[in-house]
Design an enzyme around this catalytic site. Structure first.
Site, mmCIF file in Angstrom:
data_model
loop_
_atom_site.group_PDB
_atom_site.id
_atom_site.type_symbol
_atom_site.label_atom_id
_atom_site.label_comp_id
_atom_site.label_asym_id
_atom_site.label_seq_id
_atom_site.Cartn_x
_atom_site.Cartn_y
_atom_site.Cartn_z
ATOM 1 N N LYS A 1 -41.079 43.063 15.709
ATOM 2 C CA LYS A 1 -41.706 42.998 14.262
ATOM 3 C C LYS A 1 -43.059 42.491 14.360
ATOM 4 C CE LYS A 1 -39.805 43.817 10.105
ATOM 5 N NZ LYS A 1 -38.568 44.731 10.017
ATOM 6 N N HIS B 1 -34.316 45.259 26.616
ATOM 7 C CA HIS B 1 -33.083 45.908 27.173
ATOM 8 C C HIS B 1 -33.223 47.290 26.990
ATOM 9 C CE1 HIS B 1 -31.863 45.952 22.924
ATOM 10 N NE2 HIS B 1 -30.798 46.869 23.362
ATOM 11 N N ARG B 2 -34.127 47.967 26.110
ATOM 12 C CA ARG B 2 -34.349 49.084 25.844
ATOM 13 C C ARG B 2 -35.869 49.203 25.379
ATOM 14 N NH1 ARG B 2 -29.556 53.233 24.610
ATOM 15 N NH2 ARG B 2 -28.139 52.359 25.840
ATOM 16 N N LYS C 1 -39.261 48.324 18.849
ATOM 17 C CA LYS C 1 -39.585 48.949 17.822
ATOM 18 C C LYS C 1 -39.428 47.913 16.425
ATOM 19 C CE LYS C 1 -40.102 53.032 15.542
ATOM 20 N NZ LYS C 1 -41.190 52.319 14.820
ATOM 21 N N ASP D 1 -27.181 53.003 17.406
ATOM 22 C CA ASP D 1 -27.387 53.717 18.656
ATOM 23 C C ASP D 1 -28.903 54.338 18.614
ATOM 24 O OD1 ASP D 1 -25.085 53.462 19.804
ATOM 25 O OD2 ASP D 1 -23.904 54.921 18.603
ATOM 26 N N LYS E 1 -30.339 45.852 14.800
ATOM 27 C CA LYS E 1 -30.199 47.020 14.073
ATOM 28 C C LYS E 1 -30.215 48.503 14.825
ATOM 29 C CE LYS E 1 -32.954 46.459 10.375
ATOM 30 N NZ LYS E 1 -34.136 46.528 9.683
HETATM 31 N N1 GLU Z 1 -39.492 48.252 8.808
HETATM 32 C C1 GLU Z 1 -38.260 48.916 8.982
HETATM 33 C C2 GLU Z 1 -36.904 47.925 9.146
HETATM 34 O O1 GLU Z 1 -37.178 46.843 8.994
HETATM 35 C C3 GLU Z 1 -38.481 50.102 9.678
HETATM 36 C C4 GLU Z 1 -38.834 49.906 11.338
HETATM 37 C C5 GLU Z 1 -39.017 50.922 12.021
HETATM 38 O O2 GLU Z 1 -38.948 52.184 11.381
HETATM 39 O O3 GLU Z 1 -39.485 50.886 13.171
HETATM 40 O O4 GLU Z 1 -36.160 48.428 9.651
#
Ligand code: GLU
Length: 475
Positions: free
Chosen positions: A106, A65-66, A70, A99, A94
């Site tokens: 992952k 959606h964005r 990450k 925001d 998360k």
């Molecule tokens: N592994 C970390 C987490 O579970 C950081 C993820 C990140 O910085 O993209 O939030």
């Protein structure tokens, strides 16, 4: 594994399903938000010594959606597809809850990094990155990995270098991964970020006078007793900052080798030093009680105000939840409390601060690092000296007008321009406080929402739903 549901993934889905009815969103839209969009499984061969090892690895993109998506890359023997799916799903919520404008993802590589040489880890990391490049599963606008359990700045440097080798014409190549070493396009404050975010989150929750009264605690973190499970990156920074900046007492620590306890508190710096020197927390002279490896889980039952599980998932289960004595359980790890265990904790009146809010400091500072990489300039470089001159002018004006001289240390404080580390910490603090108030608003405005996790899910799902609806996917 294919048909079996991993308990961690089952918990995440249960948490989502508990929150979904409070969002007011269409069932089809909720289903889109729940499912993982793309699952990439790879098996690749690596030569280790005289052997060939087939490495099982994953990258899961939960929601676009964005973009970019990450999330970290985990190196662990326990990696499996559903664990990575659970972690990728949590990443979407998360990012939404704090925001940070990314979707969730992952990665996981099924290896024990502590058993491998640095050279073998480099080989595996570079090959894994190459596999991601081949499938367009990595890039500053596509999917941006970061450290997670078993990985750190060194692995991120190898990922960046491999990416740069193949995509040399991408001016934003440094933004393909975050958590890089500071001297290799990283950012100050990334290593401590998750632990520091945990501190800001706990401090903010403990400032809510009404909620504290309900659990019989005075507001504020100062003087509160804390037990930390796991002295990895997250646990050790969380403990240090809660002690040094919050004035809390570290009364218990659990690690793989055992657990230690002292109701009067132990200095975390001394514990870390002792463990570095001896390889264990057992035998630490400041401890009053200690538990050997087999009974280390007893730490979850130690008398304390705040219990911080900062290791892996599924640590508080229906077996030990009834024995938890803490008044606040602060989830620094991802998924440390199973959904069924949380129900028990909540019934006992314990406040649970949910993982995908509390440990969002890492991805928040990753976002700052990515912004720095795309802007090709360090935070503070343009305005630090300019601000210092302006503030000095103001201080001088006050001195001239009042006829008084302001003391050296006060003057230094008042005239300081922001360095990168100051701005990163300030941005992180703002993010954690602001996100808490958004979550708390959901909790206090919807009578049917009674706990922080459900409120955080509702907040995140509504933001994601609004993105999808604005794009016209679900008119
Ligand atoms: N592994 C970390 C987490 O579970 C950081 C993820 C990140 O910085 O993209 O939030």
């Amino acid at each position: 594994m294919a048909d079996q549901v991993d308990p961690f993934y089952a918990s995440v889905i249960k948490y989502f399903d508990n929150a979904a009815p409070h969002t007011g969103l269409h069932a089809g839209l909720l289903e889109q938000i729940k499912q993982c969009n793309a699952i990439y499984k790879i098996n690749f061969p690596v030569r280790i010594g005289k052997d060939y090892k087939i490495i099982e690895a994953y990258r899961v993109q939960h929601s676009q959606h964005r973009t970019p998506t990450k999330g970290g890359i985990r190196f662990s023997n326990h990696v499996n597809q559903q664990e990575v799916m659970a972690l990728a799903t949590l990443m979407s919520f998360k990012c939404a809850v704090v925001d940070v404008p990314f979707g969730g993802a992952k990665g996981g590589v099924k290896i024990n990094p502590w058993e491998l040489t640095e050279m073998d880890r480099e080989k595996i990391t570079r090959r894994y990155t190459h596999e991601l490049i081949k499938r367009n599963f990595i890039g500053p606008a596509i999917d941006v990995p970061a450290p997670d359990y078993g990985t750190g700045p060194q692995e991120m440097a190898w990922i960046y270098d491999t990416y740069r080798t193949f995509k040399g014409d991408d001016i934003n190549a440094a933004g393909c991964v975050t958590g890089k070493p500071v001297n290799l396009n990283g950012i100050q404050g990334r290593t401590e970020a998750t632990g520091r975010g945990v501190f800001y989150g706990i401090r903010t929750v403990l400032e809510q006078a009404k909620d504290m009264k309900a659990i019989g605690l005075e507001p504020g973190i100062e003087g509160k007793t804390i037990v930390v499970q796991g002295l990895g990156n997250v646990g050790s920074y969380a403990a240090k900052i809660c002690q040094d900046e919050g004035g809390a007492l570290i009364v218990g620590i659990a690690e793989v080798e055992g657990a230690i306890y002292n109701p009067k508190g132990m200095d975390i710096h001394k514990i870390l030093k002792f463990r570095k020197e001896t390889g264990s927390i057992l035998g630490f002279p400041g401890a009053k009680k200690e538990y050997k490896q087999r009974s280390r889980k007893k730490a979850m039952e130690f008398e304390c105000d705040i219990l911080i599980p900062a290791a892996l998932e599924n640590q508080i289960t229906v077996e030990n939840a009834p024995k938890v004595k803490a008044k606040v359980v602060a989830e620094a790890a991802n998924g440390p409390v199973t959904a069924d265990a949380e129900a028990i904790l909540l019934k006992k009146g314990i406040i649970v601060i949910p993982d995908f809010y509390l440990n969002a400091g890492g991805v928040t500072v990753s976002y700052f690092e990515w912004l720095k990489n795309l802007s090709h300039v360090r935070f503070g470089r343009m305005d630090k000296r300019f601000n210092e001159r302006t503030y000095s002018g103001l201080v001088k004006l006050v001195e001239d007008t009042t006829g008084k001289t302001i003391g050296r240390s006060e003057k230094d404080f008042l005239t300081k321009g922001g360095d990168e580390i100051d701005l990163v910490r300030s941005g992180l603090e703002e993010t954690m406080i602001n996100a808490f108030h958004q979550i708390n608003k959901v909790k206090t405005s919807k009578r049917s929402v009674k706990d922080l996790r459900t409120a955080a899910f509702v907040s995140a799902i509504q933001k994601m739903g609004s993105d999808y609806m604005t794009m016209g996917i679900f008119p």
